[in-house]
Design a protein around this motif. Structure first.
Motif, short mmCIF file in Angstrom:
data_model
loop_
_atom_site.label_atom_id
_atom_site.label_comp_id
_atom_site.label_asym_id
_atom_site.label_seq_id
_atom_site.Cartn_x
_atom_site.Cartn_y
_atom_site.Cartn_z
N ASP A 133 0.84 -1.20 0.00
CA ASP A 133 0.00 0.00 0.00
C ASP A 133 0.88 1.25 0.00
OD1 ASP A 133 0.90 0.45 2.61
OD2 ASP A 133 -0.96 -0.23 3.55
N LEU A 134 0.26 2.42 0.07
CA LEU A 134 1.00 3.67 -0.01
C LEU A 134 1.95 3.88 1.16
CD1 LEU A 134 -1.77 6.16 -1.28
CD2 LEU A 134 0.14 5.17 -2.58
N GLU A 135 1.73 3.16 2.26
CA GLU A 135 2.59 3.25 3.44
C GLU A 135 3.70 2.21 3.41
OE1 GLU A 135 2.01 5.82 5.40
OE2 GLU A 135 0.26 6.27 4.14
N ALA A 191 1.17 5.89 -7.39
CA ALA A 191 1.35 6.32 -6.01
C ALA A 191 1.44 7.84 -5.92
CB ALA A 191 2.60 5.67 -5.42
N THR A 192 2.17 8.47 -6.84
CA THR A 192 2.32 9.93 -6.83
C THR A 192 0.98 10.62 -7.02
OG1 THR A 192 4.56 9.75 -7.73
CG2 THR A 192 3.46 11.89 -7.94
N LEU A 194 -1.98 9.41 -6.44
CA LEU A 194 -2.86 9.14 -5.30
C LEU A 194 -2.50 9.97 -4.08
CD1 LEU A 194 -3.14 5.28 -5.73
CD2 LEU A 194 -5.05 6.90 -5.83
N LYS A 195 -1.23 10.12 -3.81
CA LYS A 195 -0.82 10.91 -2.64
C LYS A 195 -1.26 12.36 -2.78
CE LYS A 195 3.09 8.00 -1.26
NZ LYS A 195 4.57 7.85 -1.19
N THR A 196 -1.15 12.91 -3.98
CA THR A 196 -1.59 14.28 -4.22
C THR A 196 -3.10 14.39 -4.06
OG1 THR A 196 0.23 14.68 -5.76
CG2 THR A 196 -1.66 16.16 -5.90
N LEU A 198 -5.25 12.26 -2.48
CA LEU A 198 -5.76 11.92 -1.15
C LEU A 198 -5.40 12.95 -0.09
CD1 LEU A 198 -5.05 8.08 -1.26
CD2 LEU A 198 -7.28 9.20 -1.39
N ALA A 199 -4.44 13.82 -0.39
CA ALA A 199 -4.15 14.93 0.52
C ALA A 199 -5.34 15.88 0.59
CB ALA A 199 -2.90 15.67 0.05
N PRO A 202 -9.24 12.67 1.68
CA PRO A 202 -8.75 11.47 2.39
C PRO A 202 -9.69 10.27 2.26
CG PRO A 202 -8.69 13.44 3.79
CD PRO A 202 -9.50 13.79 2.59
N PRO A 209 -1.74 1.31 -4.90
CA PRO A 209 -1.69 1.96 -6.22
C PRO A 209 -1.42 0.99 -7.37
CG PRO A 209 0.41 2.21 -5.15
CD PRO A 209 -0.46 1.45 -4.17
#
Length: 255
Positions: A133-135, A191-192, A194-196, A198-199, A202, A209
């Motif tokens: 996952d993203l973590e 991942a990039t 999604l992180k943008t 989901l910021a 959420p 990803p």
């Protein structure tokens, strides 16, 4: 002897009639609801949940859920709910009228096809799965073993997928103390990306990803969002097209 035969025939007829009429009338007029596509579509989307457990009827008798869904996928029918007890769902097939908007049949066939495909997945093993996952946490069939798993399949530009974020986040919060329930999401995006995203919006699920190929090939998805509920044996308990169906199914599975 003839009298006995006649009584037997009457008994069979009585049983048949009772089976057909123990539930009430259609909750909407099957012909009137087909007068325009918008009215039918609104009814279908709000009142008919083909992923839930329901009692199925054709024009004259009770049939299996699989047969019912097959008729929707390949025939010329719409489902209408019959009046019944609040927690009982009874759907009956009604023929699509010759003068109805052709979009009704085309849309219903697609809905039926998806529902039948999803139904046939129930009871089968979730396809081999091992991703991070993203973590950076590994999520796999092995790590999910012995837990009820809720899986949301989605992508950033899917409007219905994003619209239900508040609802699925609330659902995850309601079950946060259940250590035997996991909430996982599979997303098509990188991942990039999604992180943008989901910021700003959420999601209270573990997010994995780059899952487009897996969802297309292993799960054979063609509509989003799609939700899976896996039981503690790793088998697919339910495949669901929206939050409303998910909420009902999870409550049942988690008892």
């Amino acid at each position: 002897m003839q009298k006995i035969i006649d009584l037997f025939v009457l008994f069979i007829i009585s049983i048949t009639v009772t089976a057909q009429t123990k539930f009430g009338e259609p909750e909407v007029d099957p012909i009137q609801i087909q007068k325009n596509f918008s009215d039918w579509s609104a009814y279908q989307s709000k009142k008919i949940m083909l992923s839930r457990d329901f009692i199925a009827f054709d024009s004259s008798k009770e049939i299996s859920k699989e047969t019912f869904l097959d008729q929707l996928a390949n025939g010329s029918f719409i489902p209408i709910r019959l009046e019944s007890e609040p927690r009982m769902y009874v759907y009956k097939l009604f023929e699509i009228q010759p003068n109805s908007d052709t979009s009704i049949k085309a849309t219903m066939n697609q809905i039926g096809f998806d529902a039948l495909k999803n139904y046939k997945m129930e009871g089968t093993a979730f396809p081999p799965f091992s991703f991070k996952d993203l973590e950076g946490n590994l999520v796999s069939n092995e790590s999910m073993k012995g837990k009820i798993v809720v899986i949301k399949c989605w992508y950033i530009h899917c409007t219905p997928c994003i619209r239900e974020f508040p609802q699925v986040n609330k659902l995850a919060s309601e079950y946060k103390d259940r250590k035997d329930i996991l909430f996982v999401s599979l997303a098509e995006d990188s991942a990039t990306q999604l992180k943008t995203f989901l910021a700003r919006k959420p999601l209270s699920y573990s997010v994995i990803p780059d899952m487009k190929v897996y969802m297309n090939e292993a799960l054979q998805l063609n509509s989003f969002p799609t939700h899976f509920i896996l039981n503690k044996e790793g088998l697919i308990a339910k495949v669901l097209p929206n939050f409303e169906s998910l909420e009902v199914a999870l409550a049942k599975e988690s008892r």
